[in-house]
Design a protein around this motif. Structure first.
Motif, PDB file in Angstrom:
ATOM      1  N   LYS A  94      42.289  39.647  61.403  1.00  0.00           N
ATOM      2  CA  LYS A  94      40.890  40.079  61.401  1.00  0.00           C
ATOM      3  C   LYS A  94      39.955  39.116  60.682  1.00  0.00           C
ATOM      4  N   ALA A  95      40.410  38.597  59.520  1.00  0.00           N
ATOM      5  CA  ALA A  95      39.493  37.831  58.664  1.00  0.00           C
ATOM      6  C   ALA A  95      40.249  36.991  57.645  1.00  0.00           C
ATOM      7  N   ALA A  96      39.495  36.199  56.919  1.00  0.00           N
ATOM      8  CA  ALA A  96      40.035  35.443  55.786  1.00  0.00           C
ATOM      9  C   ALA A  96      39.298  35.894  54.537  1.00  0.00           C
ATOM     10  N   SER A  97      40.023  36.021  53.442  1.00  0.00           N
ATOM     11  CA  SER A  97      39.425  36.462  52.185  1.00  0.00           C
ATOM     12  C   SER A  97      39.929  35.604  51.044  1.00  0.00           C
ATOM     13  N   ASP A  98      39.019  35.282  50.130  1.00  0.00           N
ATOM     14  CA  ASP A  98      39.392  34.536  48.936  1.00  0.00           C
ATOM     15  C   ASP A  98      40.001  35.489  47.919  1.00  0.00           C
ATOM     16  N   ILE A  99      40.863  34.933  47.070  1.00  0.00           N
ATOM     17  CA  ILE A  99      41.469  35.684  45.979  1.00  0.00           C
ATOM     18  C   ILE A  99      40.910  35.095  44.692  1.00  0.00           C
ATOM     19  N   TYR A 100      40.473  35.973  43.783  1.00  0.00           N
ATOM     20  CA  TYR A 100      39.869  35.540  42.526  1.00  0.00           C
ATOM     21  C   TYR A 100      40.743  35.956  41.348  1.00  0.00           C
ATOM     22  N   ALA A 101      40.746  35.134  40.318  1.00  0.00           N
ATOM     23  CA  ALA A 101      41.514  35.442  39.113  1.00  0.00           C
ATOM     24  C   ALA A 101      40.876  36.621  38.391  1.00  0.00           C
ATOM     25  N   PRO A 102      41.613  37.696  38.209  1.00  0.00           N
ATOM     26  CA  PRO A 102      41.052  38.834  37.479  1.00  0.00           C
ATOM     27  C   PRO A 102      41.006  38.610  35.972  1.00  0.00           C
ATOM     28  N   VAL A 103      41.774  37.614  35.496  1.00  0.00           N
ATOM     29  CA  VAL A 103      41.845  37.296  34.062  1.00  0.00           C
ATOM     30  C   VAL A 103      41.972  35.783  33.873  1.00  0.00           C
ATOM     31  N   SER A 104      41.760  35.331  32.657  1.00  0.00           N
ATOM     32  CA  SER A 104      41.874  33.909  32.321  1.00  0.00           C
ATOM     33  C   SER A 104      43.282  33.585  31.815  1.00  0.00           C
ATOM     34  N   GLY A 105      43.719  32.352  32.081  1.00  0.00           N
ATOM     35  CA  GLY A 105      45.023  31.927  31.583  1.00  0.00           C
ATOM     36  C   GLY A 105      45.598  30.798  32.409  1.00  0.00           C
ATOM     37  N   THR A 106      46.916  30.649  32.346  1.00  0.00           N
ATOM     38  CA  THR A 106      47.625  29.592  33.048  1.00  0.00           C
ATOM     39  C   THR A 106      48.595  30.213  34.047  1.00  0.00           C
TER      40      THR A 106
END
Length: 156
Positions: A94-106
């Motif tokens: 159906k589509a493409a979606s970006d994934i974002y970091a919910p938290v900071s780190g490595t």
């Protein structure tokens, strides 16, 4: 003499106390706290305070909105991310979606199984279809994310 006998214990009780292994209190008191929180972009992170790792996934609601997932792009291990940074993408029929970091780190680990089986995101998005594990640099960011109830209310 009588008071001494009243305080005496039978030999069987004394033998049972001697034979009983002693367990250190620290073992009895140790526990791990696992917290799961959600973003408005439909990512979730499950934080284990014993390891400092947050396991990132998309939610079941996100995978059902996407449809059949055909490709997953994951971040490289060792990458340092800040909360809100793009860390990957999911492509579906159906589509493409970006994934974002919910938290900071490595980024400590990525789910290599997704490269050969992207459909795991549809079958088990919050367990077997996890995306990556982040060694959190700011665990307090978990408090800024939504609880499960707040997340459910945000799209229901």
């Amino acid at each position: 003499m009588q008071s001494i006998l009243r305080g005496a214990r039978p030999a069987s009780v004394l033998r049972a106390q001697i034979a009983r292994p002693r367990v250190p209190r620290a073992v009895l008191l140790s526990r791990t706290l696992v917290t799961k929180r959600y973003t408005v972009e439909h990512e979730a992170v499950e934080y284990d305070d014993a390891t400092g790792l947050g396991m990132v996934c998309i939610t079941d609601h996100a995978q059902s909105s996407l449809g059949d997932v055909v490709f997953v792009e994951l971040p490289a291990v060792g990458t340092t991310v800040e909360k809100g940074d793009q860390i990957g993408a999911v492509e579906s029929v159906k589509a493409a979606s970006d994934i974002y970091a919910p938290v900071s780190g490595t980024i400590e680990a990525v789910n290599e199984e997704l490269s050969g089986q992207p459909g795991l995101l549809n079958k088990s998005p919050e367990e077997k279809g996890w995306l990556c594990k982040i060694k959190m640099s700011k665990p307090e960011e978990m408090e800024e994310l939504m609880t499960e109830e707040a997340y459910q209310d945000s799209w229901a």
